[in-house]
Design a protein around this motif. Structure first.
Motif, PDB file in Angstrom:
ATOM      1  N   ALA A 284       0.832  -1.204   0.000  1.00  0.00           N
ATOM      2  CA  ALA A 284       0.000   0.000   0.000  1.00  0.00           C
ATOM      3  C   ALA A 284       0.864   1.250   0.000  1.00  0.00           C
ATOM      4  N   ALA A 285       1.961   1.221   0.772  1.00  0.00           N
ATOM      5  CA  ALA A 285       2.843   2.390   0.832  1.00  0.00           C
ATOM      6  C   ALA A 285       3.503   2.642  -0.516  1.00  0.00           C
ATOM      7  N   LEU A 286       3.971   1.586  -1.156  1.00  0.00           N
ATOM      8  CA  LEU A 286       4.576   1.728  -2.482  1.00  0.00           C
ATOM      9  C   LEU A 286       3.545   2.190  -3.496  1.00  0.00           C
ATOM     10  N   SER A 287       2.339   1.649  -3.408  1.00  0.00           N
ATOM     11  CA  SER A 287       1.288   2.034  -4.355  1.00  0.00           C
ATOM     12  C   SER A 287       0.887   3.492  -4.175  1.00  0.00           C
ATOM     13  N   MET A 288       0.881   3.966  -2.939  1.00  0.00           N
ATOM     14  CA  MET A 288       0.609   5.384  -2.695  1.00  0.00           C
ATOM     15  C   MET A 288       1.687   6.244  -3.354  1.00  0.00           C
ATOM     16  N   ALA A 289       2.954   5.853  -3.168  1.00  0.00           N
ATOM     17  CA  ALA A 289       4.055   6.597  -3.788  1.00  0.00           C
ATOM     18  C   ALA A 289       3.970   6.533  -5.308  1.00  0.00           C
ATOM     19  N   ALA A 290       3.650   5.350  -5.840  1.00  0.00           N
ATOM     20  CA  ALA A 290       3.567   5.196  -7.297  1.00  0.00           C
ATOM     21  C   ALA A 290       2.432   6.030  -7.879  1.00  0.00           C
ATOM     22  N   SER A 291       1.317   6.122  -7.169  1.00  0.00           N
ATOM     23  CA  SER A 291       0.200   6.948  -7.630  1.00  0.00           C
ATOM     24  C   SER A 291       0.636   8.407  -7.749  1.00  0.00           C
ATOM     25  N   TRP A 292       1.323   8.903  -6.721  1.00  0.00           N
ATOM     26  CA  TRP A 292       1.826  10.273  -6.763  1.00  0.00           C
ATOM     27  C   TRP A 292       2.826  10.463  -7.905  1.00  0.00           C
ATOM     28  N   ARG A 293       3.716   9.504  -8.085  1.00  0.00           N
ATOM     29  CA  ARG A 293       4.748   9.648  -9.120  1.00  0.00           C
ATOM     30  C   ARG A 293       4.166   9.568 -10.516  1.00  0.00           C
ATOM     31  N   MET A 294       3.120   8.769 -10.689  1.00  0.00           N
ATOM     32  CA  MET A 294       2.434   8.759 -11.979  1.00  0.00           C
ATOM     33  C   MET A 294       1.808  10.131 -12.231  1.00  0.00           C
TER      34      MET A 294
ATOM     35  N   PRO B 110       7.761  -8.074  -4.488  1.00  0.00           N
ATOM     36  CA  PRO B 110       8.688  -9.198  -4.687  1.00  0.00           C
ATOM     37  C   PRO B 110      10.050  -8.771  -5.218  1.00  0.00           C
ATOM     38  N   TRP B 111      10.134  -7.599  -5.835  1.00  0.00           N
ATOM     39  CA  TRP B 111      11.402  -7.114  -6.377  1.00  0.00           C
ATOM     40  C   TRP B 111      12.217  -6.331  -5.344  1.00  0.00           C
ATOM     41  N   HIS B 112      11.590  -5.966  -4.241  1.00  0.00           N
ATOM     42  CA  HIS B 112      12.249  -5.093  -3.270  1.00  0.00           C
ATOM     43  C   HIS B 112      13.134  -5.842  -2.273  1.00  0.00           C
ATOM     44  N   GLY B 113      12.681  -7.005  -1.789  1.00  0.00           N
ATOM     45  CA  GLY B 113      13.414  -7.637  -0.703  1.00  0.00           C
ATOM     46  C   GLY B 113      13.417  -6.719   0.510  1.00  0.00           C
ATOM     47  N   ASP B 114      14.628  -6.366   0.978  1.00  0.00           N
ATOM     48  CA  ASP B 114      14.760  -5.445   2.119  1.00  0.00           C
ATOM     49  C   ASP B 114      14.867  -3.983   1.673  1.00  0.00           C
ATOM     50  N   GLN B 115      14.773  -3.730   0.390  1.00  0.00           N
ATOM     51  CA  GLN B 115      14.962  -2.373  -0.127  1.00  0.00           C
ATOM     52  C   GLN B 115      13.885  -1.420   0.391  1.00  0.00           C
ATOM     53  N   LYS B 116      14.318  -0.240   0.815  1.00  0.00           N
ATOM     54  CA  LYS B 116      13.390   0.793   1.261  1.00  0.00           C
ATOM     55  C   LYS B 116      12.806   1.520   0.050  1.00  0.00           C
ATOM     56  N   LEU B 117      11.721   2.252   0.276  1.00  0.00           N
ATOM     57  CA  LEU B 117      11.125   3.023  -0.801  1.00  0.00           C
ATOM     58  C   LEU B 117      12.017   4.210  -1.156  1.00  0.00           C
ATOM     59  N   ALA B 118      12.008   4.561  -2.437  1.00  0.00           N
ATOM     60  CA  ALA B 118      12.770   5.725  -2.895  1.00  0.00           C
ATOM     61  C   ALA B 118      12.250   6.982  -2.204  1.00  0.00           C
ATOM     62  N   GLU B 119      13.154   7.845  -1.798  1.00  0.00           N
ATOM     63  CA  GLU B 119      12.786   9.049  -1.054  1.00  0.00           C
ATOM     64  C   GLU B 119      12.225  10.129  -1.982  1.00  0.00           C
ATOM     65  N   PRO B 120      11.305  10.967  -1.476  1.00  0.00           N
ATOM     66  CA  PRO B 120      10.854  12.129  -2.251  1.00  0.00           C
ATOM     67  C   PRO B 120      12.018  13.078  -2.518  1.00  0.00           C
ATOM     68  N   VAL B 121      11.866  13.914  -3.535  1.00  0.00           N
ATOM     69  CA  VAL B 121      12.923  14.853  -3.928  1.00  0.00           C
ATOM     70  C   VAL B 121      12.339  16.256  -4.006  1.00  0.00           C
ATOM     71  N   ARG B 122      13.024  17.216  -3.397  1.00  0.00           N
ATOM     72  CA  ARG B 122      12.602  18.609  -3.521  1.00  0.00           C
ATOM     73  C   ARG B 122      13.228  19.197  -4.780  1.00  0.00           C
ATOM     74  N   HIS B 123      12.400  19.897  -5.557  1.00  0.00           N
ATOM     75  CA  HIS B 123      12.863  20.430  -6.842  1.00  0.00           C
ATOM     76  C   HIS B 123      12.352  21.852  -7.031  1.00  0.00           C
ATOM     77  N   THR B 124      13.211  22.710  -7.547  1.00  0.00           N
ATOM     78  CA  THR B 124      12.834  24.075  -7.883  1.00  0.00           C
ATOM     79  C   THR B 124      12.798  24.212  -9.397  1.00  0.00           C
ATOM     80  N   THR B 125      11.653  24.628  -9.921  1.00  0.00           N
ATOM     81  CA  THR B 125      11.488  24.740 -11.371  1.00  0.00           C
ATOM     82  C   THR B 125      12.192  25.995 -11.886  1.00  0.00           C
ATOM     83  N   ALA B 126      12.263  26.115 -13.196  1.00  0.00           N
ATOM     84  CA  ALA B 126      12.957  27.242 -13.826  1.00  0.00           C
ATOM     85  C   ALA B 126      12.351  28.582 -13.446  1.00  0.00           C
ATOM     86  N   ASP B 127      11.038  28.588 -13.152  1.00  0.00           N
ATOM     87  CA  ASP B 127      10.403  29.863 -12.787  1.00  0.00           C
ATOM     88  C   ASP B 127      10.393  30.095 -11.282  1.00  0.00           C
TER      89      ASP B 127
END
Length: 277
Positions: free
Chosen positions: A97-107, A253-270
């Motif tokens: 569920a946690a990964l799916s929440m992150a994937a929904s946001w990233r999509m 099944p692909w993660h094993g012990d791998q943690k979820l990728a962290e969010p990234v702060r980004h500043t756009t060109a404007d």
């Protein structure tokens, strides 16, 4: 460029029992509606091609719609709020569920980047999807739906199961086998009940440890034989907290012990500053 309207799942995570009766197929395990079958396949194929190519794709209504559909698939799993959510999870290879929440946001972020033709945001969001094995999940979806390959068989689960016959009771625990094995056993042991379905499920490293911990934490609500009477939101929180504290959960099944990728702060060109989840 505007990213102010980027949104993850539109609804809250389910914390109450479903209202409808699920007599033949339990909640969560309802097959995908045949009217949605091909459109979802087409959307997954389109999104996977766009993410695999690596370059910023041109924006088109068809591509943006495809990202919306795939975002919705992950949202179903994150929220556990539809009759087919576990069926969708199975097709995608059982993301948490946690990964799916992150994937929904990233999509959603990837879709917005394509719409705005912002290459930096596209690369950040797409790389997070790749880091968390979402491309493998989309590939698994196509293999199961088009090539009719066998599903991944993952052993070791914690779960919250439920039959609409007794709306205020849940079967909560963990097992070394599959969730489907437990559902079949419950249906066999309770033939007078509507079919048992899935309210939540977690892929775990050590099912015995999870089983003992769950029953210790939920013991005040225990009724025997793995059944409990308590609020669904409380049950989800208790199990998720236990698994997180004991580091006894795998996000896919692909993660094993791998943690979820962290969010990234980004500043756009404007000069706009965003946290890309």
């Amino acid at each position: 460029m505007s990213f102010k309207n980027v949104r993850g799942p539109h609804n809250p995570v389910r914390t109450t029992m479903p209202l409808a009766a699920y007599r033949v197929m339990g909640f969560g395990a309802v097959p995908v509606d045949e009217r949605e079958w091909q459109p979802r396949i087409d959307a997954v194929r389109t999104v996977l091609a766009a993410l695999t190519d690596g370059d910023m794709p041109a924006a088109s209504p068809e591509l943006l719609d495809a990202f919306s559909v795939v975002k919705g698939l992950f949202s179903r799993i994150a929220l556990g709020d539809t009759g087919d959510w576990y069926s969708v999870s199975r097709l995608l290879g059982y993301p948490s569920a946690a990964l799916s929440m992150a994937a929904s946001w990233r999509m959603a972020w990837t879709r917005a980047a394509i719409r705005e033709q912002d290459g930096d945001v596209f690369r950040i969001a797409a790389s997070r999807l790749e880091d968390d094995h979402c491309l493998e999940m989309l590939g698994n979806y196509l293999e199961m739906t088009i090539e009719k390959s066998y599903p991944l068989v993952e052993h070791g689960w914690a779960y919250i199961l439920w039959s609409s016959t007794e709306r205020d009771l849940m079967h909560v625990g963990a097992a070394a086998g599959t969730v489907e094995d437990v559902l079949k056993r419950l249906d066999r042991e309770h033939p007078d009940h509507a079919a048992f379905g899935v309210l939540s499920a977690w892929l775990v490293h050590d099912p015995l440890e999870a089983y003992v911990g769950i029953h210790e934490r939920l013991s005040p609500a225990a009724l025997g034989d793995g059944f409990f009477r308590l609020d669904l939101g409380q049950a989800k929180t208790a199990v998720e907290t236990l698994l997180r504290e004991t580091e006894n959960v795998s996000h896919s099944p692909w993660h094993g012990d791998q943690k979820l990728a962290e969010p990234v702060r980004h500043t756009t060109a404007d000069g706009a500053d965003f946290l890309i989840k």
